[in-house]
Write a protein that holds these residues in place. Structure first.
Motif, PDB file in Angstrom:
ATOM      1  N   ALA A  60       4.283 -13.610   5.007  1.00  0.00           N
ATOM      2  CA  ALA A  60       3.086 -14.077   4.298  1.00  0.00           C
ATOM      3  C   ALA A  60       2.133 -14.799   5.250  1.00  0.00           C
ATOM      4  CB  ALA A  60       3.476 -14.987   3.142  1.00  0.00           C
ATOM      5  N   GLY A  61       2.679 -15.662   6.112  1.00  0.00           N
ATOM      6  CA  GLY A  61       1.840 -16.367   7.077  1.00  0.00           C
ATOM      7  C   GLY A  61       1.195 -15.417   8.068  1.00  0.00           C
ATOM      8  N   TRP A  62       1.958 -14.407   8.499  1.00  0.00           N
ATOM      9  CA  TRP A  62       1.412 -13.400   9.413  1.00  0.00           C
ATOM     10  C   TRP A  62       0.243 -12.662   8.771  1.00  0.00           C
ATOM     11  CZ3 TRP A  62       1.351  -8.025   8.723  1.00  0.00           C
ATOM     12  CH2 TRP A  62       0.959  -7.292   9.831  1.00  0.00           C
ATOM     13  N   MET A  63       0.392 -12.328   7.498  1.00  0.00           N
ATOM     14  CA  MET A  63      -0.677 -11.622   6.796  1.00  0.00           C
ATOM     15  C   MET A  63      -1.915 -12.501   6.647  1.00  0.00           C
ATOM     16  SD  MET A  63      -1.638  -8.838   5.452  1.00  0.00           S
ATOM     17  CE  MET A  63      -2.476  -8.000   4.117  1.00  0.00           C
ATOM     18  N   ALA A  64      -1.707 -13.759   6.322  1.00  0.00           N
ATOM     19  CA  ALA A  64      -2.839 -14.679   6.192  1.00  0.00           C
ATOM     20  C   ALA A  64      -3.579 -14.826   7.517  1.00  0.00           C
ATOM     21  CB  ALA A  64      -2.348 -16.041   5.696  1.00  0.00           C
ATOM     22  N   GLU A  65      -2.841 -14.912   8.602  1.00  0.00           N
ATOM     23  CA  GLU A  65      -3.459 -15.016   9.922  1.00  0.00           C
ATOM     24  C   GLU A  65      -4.232 -13.746  10.271  1.00  0.00           C
ATOM     25  OE1 GLU A  65      -2.125 -15.819  14.576  1.00  0.00           O
ATOM     26  OE2 GLU A  65      -0.720 -16.193  12.931  1.00  0.00           O
ATOM     27  N   LEU A  66      -3.649 -12.602   9.942  1.00  0.00           N
ATOM     28  CA  LEU A  66      -4.330 -11.331  10.181  1.00  0.00           C
ATOM     29  C   LEU A  66      -5.637 -11.269   9.403  1.00  0.00           C
ATOM     30  CD1 LEU A  66      -4.284  -8.373  11.273  1.00  0.00           C
ATOM     31  CD2 LEU A  66      -3.060  -7.765   9.172  1.00  0.00           C
ATOM     32  N   MET A  67      -5.611 -11.661   8.149  1.00  0.00           N
ATOM     33  CA  MET A  67      -6.812 -11.616   7.324  1.00  0.00           C
ATOM     34  C   MET A  67      -7.881 -12.569   7.821  1.00  0.00           C
ATOM     35  SD  MET A  67      -6.578  -9.279   5.154  1.00  0.00           S
ATOM     36  CE  MET A  67      -8.158  -9.745   4.459  1.00  0.00           C
ATOM     37  N   GLY A  68      -7.474 -13.641   8.490  1.00  0.00           N
ATOM     38  CA  GLY A  68      -8.442 -14.589   9.016  1.00  0.00           C
ATOM     39  C   GLY A  68      -9.407 -13.972  10.003  1.00  0.00           C
ATOM     40  N   SER A  69      -8.999 -12.882  10.629  1.00  0.00           N
ATOM     41  CA  SER A  69      -9.864 -12.203  11.596  1.00  0.00           C
ATOM     42  C   SER A  69     -10.947 -11.380  10.922  1.00  0.00           C
ATOM     43  CB  SER A  69      -9.025 -11.269  12.486  1.00  0.00           C
ATOM     44  OG  SER A  69      -7.974 -11.972  13.110  1.00  0.00           O
ATOM     45  N   PHE A  70     -10.794 -11.141   9.616  1.00  0.00           N
ATOM     46  CA  PHE A  70     -11.729 -10.257   8.917  1.00  0.00           C
ATOM     47  C   PHE A  70     -12.299 -10.918   7.661  1.00  0.00           C
ATOM     48  CE2 PHE A  70      -8.483  -7.598  10.955  1.00  0.00           C
ATOM     49  CZ  PHE A  70      -9.267  -6.739  11.706  1.00  0.00           C
ATOM     50  N   ALA A  71     -12.255 -12.224   7.576  1.00  0.00           N
ATOM     51  CA  ALA A  71     -12.537 -12.926   6.322  1.00  0.00           C
ATOM     52  C   ALA A  71     -13.933 -12.666   5.786  1.00  0.00           C
ATOM     53  CB  ALA A  71     -12.326 -14.426   6.512  1.00  0.00           C
ATOM     54  N   ALA A  72     -14.895 -12.335   6.637  1.00  0.00           N
ATOM     55  CA  ALA A  72     -16.266 -12.175   6.177  1.00  0.00           C
ATOM     56  C   ALA A  72     -16.519 -10.815   5.530  1.00  0.00           C
ATOM     57  CB  ALA A  72     -17.231 -12.369   7.346  1.00  0.00           C
ATOM     58  N   GLN A  73     -15.569  -9.885   5.602  1.00  0.00           N
ATOM     59  CA  GLN A  73     -15.783  -8.544   5.085  1.00  0.00           C
ATOM     60  C   GLN A  73     -15.207  -8.374   3.687  1.00  0.00           C
ATOM     61  OE1 GLN A  73     -14.363  -6.816   9.243  1.00  0.00           O
ATOM     62  NE2 GLN A  73     -15.139  -5.179   7.938  1.00  0.00           N
ATOM     63  N   PRO A  74     -15.880  -7.616   2.823  1.00  0.00           N
ATOM     64  CA  PRO A  74     -15.275  -7.256   1.538  1.00  0.00           C
ATOM     65  C   PRO A  74     -13.935  -6.580   1.790  1.00  0.00           C
ATOM     66  CG  PRO A  74     -17.580  -6.623   1.588  1.00  0.00           C
ATOM     67  CD  PRO A  74     -17.236  -7.056   2.987  1.00  0.00           C
ATOM     68  N   SER A  75     -12.894  -7.001   1.090  1.00  0.00           N
ATOM     69  CA  SER A  75     -11.558  -6.542   1.469  1.00  0.00           C
ATOM     70  C   SER A  75     -10.776  -5.994   0.286  1.00  0.00           C
ATOM     71  CB  SER A  75     -10.778  -7.690   2.125  1.00  0.00           C
ATOM     72  OG  SER A  75     -10.812  -8.845   1.328  1.00  0.00           O
ATOM     73  N   ARG A  76      -9.971  -4.982   0.606  1.00  0.00           N
ATOM     74  CA  ARG A  76      -9.062  -4.377  -0.352  1.00  0.00           C
ATOM     75  C   ARG A  76      -7.686  -4.278   0.298  1.00  0.00           C
ATOM     76  NH1 ARG A  76     -13.498  -4.726  -2.512  1.00  0.00           N
ATOM     77  NH2 ARG A  76     -14.703  -3.084  -3.538  1.00  0.00           N
ATOM     78  N   LEU A  77      -6.671  -4.612  -0.448  1.00  0.00           N
ATOM     79  CA  LEU A  77      -5.287  -4.470   0.019  1.00  0.00           C
ATOM     80  C   LEU A  77      -4.616  -3.391  -0.824  1.00  0.00           C
ATOM     81  CD1 LEU A  77      -2.749  -5.310   1.593  1.00  0.00           C
ATOM     82  CD2 LEU A  77      -2.423  -7.150  -0.081  1.00  0.00           C
ATOM     83  N   ILE A  78      -4.078  -2.363  -0.150  1.00  0.00           N
ATOM     84  CA  ILE A  78      -3.336  -1.307  -0.827  1.00  0.00           C
ATOM     85  C   ILE A  78      -1.883  -1.377  -0.371  1.00  0.00           C
ATOM     86  CG2 ILE A  78      -3.139   1.152  -1.284  1.00  0.00           C
ATOM     87  CD1 ILE A  78      -6.075   1.477  -0.552  1.00  0.00           C
ATOM     88  N   LEU A  79      -1.007  -1.731  -1.296  1.00  0.00           N
ATOM     89  CA  LEU A  79       0.415  -1.882  -1.004  1.00  0.00           C
ATOM     90  C   LEU A  79       1.107  -0.562  -1.320  1.00  0.00           C
ATOM     91  CD1 LEU A  79       0.763  -5.399  -2.633  1.00  0.00           C
ATOM     92  CD2 LEU A  79       0.854  -4.909  -0.174  1.00  0.00           C
ATOM     93  N   ASN A  80       1.260   0.269  -0.301  1.00  0.00           N
ATOM     94  CA  ASN A  80       1.764   1.620  -0.490  1.00  0.00           C
ATOM     95  C   ASN A  80       3.174   1.832   0.064  1.00  0.00           C
ATOM     96  OD1 ASN A  80       1.563   4.703  -0.686  1.00  0.00           O
ATOM     97  ND2 ASN A  80       1.709   4.386   1.537  1.00  0.00           N
ATOM     98  N   ALA A  81       3.571   1.080   1.070  1.00  0.00           N
ATOM     99  CA  ALA A  81       4.863   1.325   1.726  1.00  0.00           C
ATOM    100  C   ALA A  81       6.010   1.207   0.733  1.00  0.00           C
ATOM    101  CB  ALA A  81       5.067   0.339   2.871  1.00  0.00           C
TER     102      ALA A  81
END
Length: 242
Positions: A60-81
């Protein structure tokens, strides 16, 4: 254009989703256990991240950190795996196989969604979250007890996320749904045809009669649904009803 974070992008439905998103000019962060199957060719908009989503520590922390690099963009998460194994009678389940299954199919999507929600809570745009579920989440299938249970858990996780959103008026708007994609011609279907279990004849028949949808067709329908104004109004959805 939007930023899409997509899990399980190395094959099947996930690869088809990634290919369509890139073709439409979106930026894609693809998280998969395998290598890029060639999607990056000619595109600087694909960020390929190899990660075993069965390894939950710090996810969860890794994902939050990853998203921090793109925070200004409209975002969609698709949980497919996801995975289908173990295919076995409930009385014959193995502890290690069940643990791995629940890590990949339930715990991992929950933690990735947690990090996503945490990182985008104050985003200046609406957020969207699509969990790829299954009709098996909504009925019992012999020898699929792990898969049915994990997908039902994912459906209810999305319900809980939506219930929480109603009590967070100051957070960025969120639309979330758990969507069954229909019966898609993927490696999972090949596994089912190669593994005897009660009722397996249906899957052989679908394959022989052309009753399976292609990954590209299913991906197209899912992405249309994800961008509809009413996405999330039906939080537990089936692409065949949409």
């Amino acid at each position: 254009m939007s930023l899409f974070i997509l899990t399980g992008a190395s094959r099947g439905l996930g690869a088809a989703l990634a290919a369509r998103l890139l073709r439409d000019g979106h930026e894609v962060v693809a998280i998969a256990r395998g290598d890029d199957p060639g999607l990056a060719a000619g595109s600087g908009r694909l960020h390929w991240i190899r990660r075993d989503l069965g390894a939950l520590d710090g996810l969860a922390g890794w994902m939050a950190e990853l998203m921090g690099s793109f925070a200004a963009q409209p975002s969609r998460l698709i949980l497919n795996a996801g995975m289908i194994e173990p295919i076995a009678a409930a009385s014959a389940l193995d502890d290690g196989a069940v643990e791995e299954h629940l890590r990949v199919n339930l715990a991992s999507p929950m933690l990735l969604a947690s990090g996503f929600l945490r990182a985008t809570a104050n985003a200046p745009h609406e957020r969207r979250l699509m969990a790829i579920s299954s009709g098996a989440a909504r009925r019992g299938v012999p020898h699929w007890s792990a898969y049915c249970a994990a997908k039902a858990g994912l459906d209810n996780f999305i319900r809980s996320v939506n219930a929480e959103t109603a009590h967070q008026p100051d957070a960025a708007p969120l639309r979330a749904a758990s969507v069954a994609p229909g019966v898609v011609d993927t490696a999972m279907q090949a596994t089912l045809r190669a593994t005897p279990f009660p009722g397996d004849g249906r899957f052989h028949e679908l394959h022989q009669t052309g009753g399976l949808s292609s990954p590209d067709d299913a991906a197209a329908k899912l992405l249309v649904l994800l961008e509809r104004d009413d996405f999330g109004d039906r939080e537990i959805a089936d692409i065949r009803d949409a």
